[in-house]
Design an enzyme around this catalytic site. Structure first.
Site, PDB file in Angstrom:
ATOM      1  N   TYR A 115      -6.903   3.817  -2.655  1.00  0.00           N
ATOM      2  CA  TYR A 115      -7.773   4.910  -2.425  1.00  0.00           C
ATOM      3  C   TYR A 115      -7.974   5.265  -3.980  1.00  0.00           C
ATOM      4  CZ  TYR A 115      -4.396   5.577   1.690  1.00  0.00           C
ATOM      5  OH  TYR A 115      -4.017   5.856   2.817  1.00  0.00           O
ATOM      6  N   LYS A 159       0.781  -8.859  -1.301  1.00  0.00           N
ATOM      7  CA  LYS A 159      -0.121  -9.452  -0.809  1.00  0.00           C
ATOM      8  C   LYS A 159      -0.452 -10.559  -1.604  1.00  0.00           C
ATOM      9  CE  LYS A 159      -1.430 -11.048   3.144  1.00  0.00           C
ATOM     10  NZ  LYS A 159      -0.660 -11.597   4.655  1.00  0.00           N
ATOM     11  N   ASP A 190       3.670  -8.239   4.727  1.00  0.00           N
ATOM     12  CA  ASP A 190       3.341  -8.360   6.503  1.00  0.00           C
ATOM     13  C   ASP A 190       4.978  -8.633   6.662  1.00  0.00           C
ATOM     14  OD1 ASP A 190       3.286 -10.182   5.164  1.00  0.00           O
ATOM     15  OD2 ASP A 190       0.859 -11.158   6.134  1.00  0.00           O
ATOM     16  N   ASP A 214       1.261   3.701   1.373  1.00  0.00           N
ATOM     17  CA  ASP A 214       1.331   5.000   3.184  1.00  0.00           C
ATOM     18  C   ASP A 214       2.215   4.647   4.536  1.00  0.00           C
ATOM     19  OD1 ASP A 214       0.532   6.978   4.783  1.00  0.00           O
ATOM     20  OD2 ASP A 214      -1.770   6.563   3.647  1.00  0.00           O
ATOM     21  N   ASP A 218       5.485   5.559   6.720  1.00  0.00           N
ATOM     22  CA  ASP A 218       5.315   6.259   7.864  1.00  0.00           C
ATOM     23  C   ASP A 218       6.103   5.166   9.341  1.00  0.00           C
ATOM     24  OD1 ASP A 218       3.635   7.692   7.280  1.00  0.00           O
ATOM     25  OD2 ASP A 218       2.202   7.415   9.382  1.00  0.00           O
TER      26      ASP A 218
END
Ligand code: NAD
Ligand code: MN
Length: 323
Positions: A115, A159, A190, A214, A218
């Site tokens: 971002y 990652k 993951d 983010d 969720d």
């Protein structure tokens, strides 16, 4: 008196913020509210979602209580929330996820990563630059380690097997965790997404980069039971912003059925930031008791409206003598 910038925003934002304000009032919190009309609605009316002057006036407040703002996928529109986070340097996004199945705090880096805003959109090719800095990683790791030192352990989510930028993130987080002397481990994002569903009890405090945080938060909200239940604090060294983690939910906006718990708990997190621990606790406990009695909005399978749910929370506070 504390000065609070109030940003109801778009969609269900104003609906859940009005609940949060009623609960703050019932808890006896007394602050000066400065309301801001910013967001997509304002953009459609006068072409500006937020102005430099709004940012300056926000900086004149102690913190921000934020509902939700619509961000259309329009190349000419820049996310208001991301701009506020950057301009006020709100680098630590703290997202507690708590239910009978999970008890985790996600600590998400909030100013860089994918971002960063360094983007190029063409017809044939588009690019987004993922920026990870030592300084940015260090300061988010420090926040996470301070939280983890009062809990059980820290998991660094990354990652680094594929992304060079995460090699720096992982290395920096490990150095900070060593310095704090806390228990820590690390996991690929993951695998973490999978394990959060299968065995959430293996996590306690998770620290990660902006986009991963983010998405995982969720996912965690899904494990908790609804996006509408989860709250967050965006903290910097000087200012802070408190918001439910959900968006403007245009699919249910205007129906008066949004779950206000995320916004109410965000307001309680604001009280904690002000050091008003007892008031904050009385709000969290009243919400817990209300939910455990089966008083629920439709996202949780209940029949309550936003305002009926809020009335029930305030009743619980009265019963406990908290207001
Ligand atoms: P969303 O979080 O708004 O909604 C996702 C789903 O969850 C919808 O079905 C919605 O009805 C439900 N939901 C969300 N909050 C709820 C609540 N309090 N009570 C009951 N149900 C709830 O995400 P979206 O639909 O992907 O995004 C809608 C808009 O919100 C987009 O413009 C997006 O950019 C914006 N957004 C803003 C923020 C923010 O302001 N912090 C965060 C996420 C998305
Ligand atoms: Mn999000």
């Amino acid at each position: 008196m504390k000065k609070i910038a109030l940003v109801p925003g778009d969609g269900i934002g104003p609906e859940v913020i009005s609940s949060a304000l009623r609960v703050l009032n019932a808890a006896g919190f007394d602050g000066e509210l400065v309301e801001f009309d910013i967001g997509y609605g304002r953009w459609r009316r006068d072409g500006k979602a937020i102005t430099d002057d709004d940012i300056e006036r926000m900086k004149d407040c102690d913190c921000i209580l934020f509902g939700a703002i619509t961000t259309p996928p329009d190349p000419g529109y820049r996310s208001v929330l991301i701009r506020i986070r950057k301009e006020l340097d709100l680098y630590a996004n703290i997202r507690p996820l708590r239910s009978s199945r999970i008890d985790v705090i996600i600590v998400r880096e909030n100013t860089e990563g994918l971002y960063s805003g360094l983007e190029m959109l063409g017809d044939e090719e588009a690019r987004t630059v993922r920026v990870i800095t030592r300084k940015g990683s260090q300061r988010i790791a420090e926040v996470a380690c301070r939280i983890a030192s009062e809990r059980k352990h820290l998991t660094i989510i990354h990652k680094a097997n594929v992304l060079k930028s995460d090699v720096l993130f992982l290395k920096t987080c490990r150095e900070v965790a060593e310095r704090y002397g806390i228990r820590y481990d690390d996991m690929l994002v993951d695998a973490a997404a999978y394990n959060m569903v299968i065995r959430p009890e293996m996590f306690d405090v998770m620290v990660t980069t902006n986009l991963f945080g983010d998405i995982l938060s969720d996912e965690g909200a899904g494990i908790v039971g609804s996006l509408g239940l989860c709250a967050s604090a965006n903290l910097g060294d000087r200012w802070a912003l408190f918001e439910p983690i959900h968006g403007s939910a245009p699919d249910i906006a205007g129906n008066g059925i949004a779950n206000p718990v995320g916004a109410i708990r965000s307001a309680a997190m604001m009280l904690e930031w002000f050091g008003e621990m007892e008031r904050a606790q009385s709000i969290h406990q009243a919400v817990d008791r209300t939910l455990s009695k089966g008083v629920k909005t439709p996202d949780l399978g209940g029949l309550c409206t936003t305002s009926e749910f809020t009335d029930a929370v305030i009743d619980e506070m009265r019963r406990a003598g908290a207001c």
